[in-house]
Motif scaffolding. Structure first.
Motif, mmCIF file in Angstrom:
data_model
loop_
_atom_site.group_PDB
_atom_site.id
_atom_site.type_symbol
_atom_site.label_atom_id
_atom_site.label_comp_id
_atom_site.label_asym_id
_atom_site.label_seq_id
_atom_site.Cartn_x
_atom_site.Cartn_y
_atom_site.Cartn_z
ATOM 1 N N THR A 1 5.339 4.176 -6.392
ATOM 2 C CA THR A 1 4.354 3.035 -6.837
ATOM 3 C C THR A 1 4.671 1.744 -6.243
ATOM 4 O O THR A 1 5.557 1.585 -6.774
ATOM 5 C CB THR A 1 3.417 3.101 -8.158
ATOM 6 O OG1 THR A 1 2.952 4.573 -8.225
ATOM 7 C CG2 THR A 1 3.070 2.467 -8.099
ATOM 8 N N PRO A 2 3.846 1.352 -5.085
ATOM 9 C CA PRO A 2 4.508 -0.189 -5.435
ATOM 10 C C PRO A 2 4.530 -0.570 -5.883
ATOM 11 O O PRO A 2 3.702 -0.873 -7.320
ATOM 12 C CB PRO A 2 3.027 -0.522 -3.954
ATOM 13 C CG PRO A 2 1.799 0.069 -4.306
ATOM 14 C CD PRO A 2 2.315 1.296 -4.783
ATOM 15 N N GLU A 3 5.161 -1.738 -5.875
ATOM 16 C CA GLU A 3 5.794 -3.309 -6.942
ATOM 17 C C GLU A 3 4.761 -3.814 -6.699
ATOM 18 O O GLU A 3 4.217 -4.475 -5.515
ATOM 19 C CB GLU A 3 7.285 -3.878 -6.575
ATOM 20 C CG GLU A 3 7.998 -2.828 -7.235
ATOM 21 C CD GLU A 3 9.287 -3.061 -6.738
ATOM 22 O OE1 GLU A 3 9.521 -4.304 -6.169
ATOM 23 O OE2 GLU A 3 10.513 -2.247 -7.325
ATOM 24 N N THR A 4 3.789 -5.033 -7.248
ATOM 25 C CA THR A 4 3.344 -6.145 -7.264
ATOM 26 C C THR A 4 4.154 -7.494 -6.516
ATOM 27 O O THR A 4 5.076 -7.226 -7.632
ATOM 28 C CB THR A 4 1.809 -6.464 -8.319
ATOM 29 O OG1 THR A 4 1.472 -4.786 -9.337
ATOM 30 C CG2 THR A 4 1.206 -7.187 -8.415
ATOM 31 N N CYS B 1 5.413 -3.163 3.036
ATOM 32 C CA CYS B 1 6.518 -3.721 2.141
ATOM 33 C C CYS B 1 6.217 -4.915 1.686
ATOM 34 O O CYS B 1 6.815 -5.227 0.206
ATOM 35 C CB CYS B 1 7.436 -4.340 2.972
ATOM 36 S SG CYS B 1 8.143 -3.445 4.038
ATOM 37 N N GLY B 2 4.701 -5.022 1.308
ATOM 38 C CA GLY B 2 3.904 -6.116 0.721
ATOM 39 C C GLY B 2 5.247 -7.625 0.522
ATOM 40 O O GLY B 2 4.711 -8.373 -0.187
ATOM 41 N N SER B 3 5.503 -7.727 1.951
ATOM 42 C CA SER B 3 6.096 -8.863 2.017
ATOM 43 C C SER B 3 6.220 -9.315 3.951
ATOM 44 O O SER B 3 5.567 -8.512 4.404
ATOM 45 C CB SER B 3 7.344 -8.872 1.823
ATOM 46 O OG SER B 3 8.264 -7.850 1.967
ATOM 47 N N MET B 4 6.432 -9.765 4.067
ATOM 48 C CA MET B 4 6.391 -10.726 5.357
ATOM 49 C C MET B 4 7.566 -10.187 6.257
ATOM 50 O O MET B 4 9.556 -9.882 5.954
ATOM 51 C CB MET B 4 6.350 -12.198 5.938
ATOM 52 C CG MET B 4 5.301 -12.636 5.223
ATOM 53 S SD MET B 4 3.810 -12.326 6.147
ATOM 54 C CE MET B 4 3.744 -12.603 7.913
ATOM 55 N N PRO B 5 8.136 -9.743 7.176
ATOM 56 C CA PRO B 5 8.948 -8.735 7.756
ATOM 57 C C PRO B 5 10.574 -10.621 8.324
ATOM 58 O O PRO B 5 11.516 -10.215 8.056
ATOM 59 C CB PRO B 5 8.863 -8.416 8.917
ATOM 60 C CG PRO B 5 7.713 -8.941 9.975
ATOM 61 C CD PRO B 5 6.983 -9.084 8.396
ATOM 62 N N TYR B 6 9.947 -11.215 8.928
ATOM 63 C CA TYR B 6 10.619 -12.704 9.136
ATOM 64 C C TYR B 6 10.269 -13.711 8.546
ATOM 65 O O TYR B 6 8.977 -14.226 8.351
ATOM 66 C CB TYR B 6 9.855 -13.029 10.927
ATOM 67 C CG TYR B 6 10.485 -11.743 11.481
ATOM 68 C CD1 TYR B 6 12.226 -11.792 11.439
ATOM 69 C CD2 TYR B 6 9.550 -11.158 12.075
ATOM 70 C CE1 TYR B 6 11.952 -10.129 12.555
ATOM 71 C CE2 TYR B 6 9.600 -9.475 13.230
ATOM 72 C CZ TYR B 6 11.188 -9.585 13.322
ATOM 73 O OH TYR B 6 11.412 -8.156 13.981
ATOM 74 N N LEU C 1 0.868 -0.982 -0.099
ATOM 75 C CA LEU C 1 0.271 0.135 0.029
ATOM 76 C C LEU C 1 0.897 1.991 -0.017
ATOM 77 O O LEU C 1 2.147 0.813 0.623
ATOM 78 C CB LEU C 1 -0.982 -0.249 1.838
ATOM 79 C CG LEU C 1 -1.993 -1.455 1.199
ATOM 80 C CD1 LEU C 1 -2.449 -0.908 2.991
ATOM 81 C CD2 LEU C 1 -2.187 -1.467 0.517
ATOM 82 N N HIS C 2 0.548 2.343 -0.436
ATOM 83 C CA HIS C 2 0.969 4.039 -0.180
ATOM 84 C C HIS C 2 1.161 4.093 1.114
ATOM 85 O O HIS C 2 0.058 3.495 2.435
ATOM 86 C CB HIS C 2 0.221 5.089 -0.882
ATOM 87 C CG HIS C 2 0.466 4.829 -2.753
ATOM 88 N ND1 HIS C 2 1.592 4.746 -3.131
ATOM 89 C CD2 HIS C 2 -0.448 3.687 -3.474
ATOM 90 C CE1 HIS C 2 1.510 4.694 -4.803
ATOM 91 N NE2 HIS C 2 0.581 4.678 -5.175
ATOM 92 N N ARG D 1 14.522 -1.829 0.354
ATOM 93 C CA ARG D 1 14.723 -0.030 -0.479
ATOM 94 C C ARG D 1 13.500 0.808 -1.435
ATOM 95 O O ARG D 1 13.778 1.388 -1.464
ATOM 96 C CB ARG D 1 16.249 0.521 -1.022
ATOM 97 C CG ARG D 1 17.767 -0.085 0.585
ATOM 98 C CD ARG D 1 18.693 0.191 -0.106
ATOM 99 N NE ARG D 1 19.749 -0.346 0.636
ATOM 100 C CZ ARG D 1 19.771 1.003 1.797
ATOM 101 N NH1 ARG D 1 19.116 1.612 1.624
ATOM 102 N NH2 ARG D 1 21.657 0.117 2.635
ATOM 103 N N SER D 2 13.127 -0.364 -2.513
ATOM 104 C CA SER D 2 12.426 0.231 -3.657
ATOM 105 C C SER D 2 11.382 0.206 -3.137
ATOM 106 O O SER D 2 10.131 0.670 -3.919
ATOM 107 C CB SER D 2 12.415 -1.406 -4.399
ATOM 108 O OG SER D 2 11.416 -2.570 -3.450
#
Length: 363
Positions: free
Chosen positions: A299-302, A211-216, A108-109, A237-238
């Protein structure tokens, strides 16, 4: 009578199956009284385990009956039939859950994440002020209404906090939740402060939002615990996250329970408050956080859609070095970006979701 007939007599026209486990299922239904669709959780007492029937189900029913908050799924009716089936009629999350939303649309933004996270945090404050803890906060339990507002659901592991004679909350010894969202003290089998446990899970959720991903990476619990206890959080960073956003996540994912933020501190944090921006670098340095200033959101990456049930893992990033970073590296407030925990069914039969009154193995 079958479920359709039971619901028909109560004024509901049963629809499609939304999910099913070994002793519970969720159906959609149209309410002739309310004039809109609802979700109906159907629990079969004959198939359910004893500890669920004696402890978790009574707690869930009691708590659902007392909750009334705009960011918590509404419970319209609870009834039971003579053959031992319990029907819980609830608000339907017509836009699905947050995990599916992120898998489909990507991270998400920050402005959208801020709005949704504020809704969730307000719901948790409401619960915590009532001494109610959720203990299973995760993206699958955050439903979205027609306007994509957050609706907190699934209070199957919730409880009311007990207090001692001095008014202090008694530590919990029932270890439940999903490994990928569980705080390190819970994974280690240490009696824990239940409200503080919820805060860690909020940190994981916000990380996933932006981030669209898990931290761990929960595929190796021992390794994950080591990274968590070192207070390492890696941000891709992206995503170009602002310093305020990273600071809030870092403070929620604090392994020291005495330093982890409380819900009021989260709601008053400068990132959550849209009118109070520009956290000073000195304030961030005080927590040992990032030295980078705020950067505009992009803009986030899918994310990769290979998996229908999991956020795809990415390569682990090591601790940040002193050299100039290359594009698309991960910046460290220090942890491997990873996948989601194994999918859980309605009843949490898969390993890692609930372990009643016993500790997970020490790493």
């Amino acid at each position: 009578m079958d479920d359709a007939a039971v619901l028909k007599r109560r004024g509901y026209i049963m629809g499609i199956n939304l999910g099913e486990g070994s002793y519970a299922k969720v159906k959609s239904a149209y309410s002739e009284r309310l004039k809109f669709n609802v979700a109906v959780k159907i629990i079969d007492r004959k198939k359910a385990p004893t500890d669920f029937l004696e402890k978790f189900l009574p707690r869930e029913i009691e708590i659902l009956a007392m909750l009334n908050h705009r960011s918590i799924v509404k419970t319209y009716e609870i009834f039971e039939t003579s053959d031992g089936k319990v029907y819980i009629v609830m608000e339907l999350g017509v836009q699905g859950d947050l995990l599916e939303f992120i898998k489909t649309r990507g991270a998400l933004h920050e402005d959208d994440a801020r709005k949704k996270f504020h809704q969730l945090s307000s719901a948790i404050k409401y619960c915590h002020d009532l001494d109610v803890v959720h203990r299973d906060l995760k993206c699958e339990n955050l439903l979205l209404d027609k306007d994509f507002n957050i609706k907190l659901s699934d209070f199957g592991f919730s409880k009311r906090c007990l207090r001692d004679d001095s008014g202090r909350i008694i530590l919990s010894k029932t270890f439940c939740g999903s490994a990928a969202y569980a705080a390190p003290e819970v994974l280690q089998g240490i009696p824990y402060q239940p409200k503080v446990y919820d805060i860690w899970s909020l940190g994981v959720i916000l990380y996933i939002m932006v981030c669209g991903s898990m931290p761990y990476d929960d595929s190796n619990i021992k390794k994950m615990l080591r990274i968590q206890k070192e207070h390492r959080v890696n941000f891709p960073r992206s995503k170009h996250l602002t310093g305020e956003c990273k600071d809030l996540i870092y403070r929620m994912l604090q392994p020291d329970v005495n330093r982890r933020l409380h819900i009021d501190e989260i709601l008053s944090h400068c990132w959550v408050q849209p009118k109070v921006r520009g956290l000073s670098s000195a304030a961030i340095h005080k927590e040992g956080e990032s030295s980078r200033g705020a950067e505009p959101s992009r803009t986030p990456e899918t994310p990769d859609k290979k998996s229908a049930t999991k956020l795809e893992p990415r390569e682990e990033a090591g601790p940040e070095t002193q050299s100039e970073p290359k594009p698309n590296e991960e910046e460290t407030l220090q942890v491997p970006v990873s996948r989601q925990s194994d999918n859980m069914d309605l009843n949490g039969e898969l390993p890692g979701r609930v372990i009643e009154e016993e500790a997970l193995p020490q790493p």
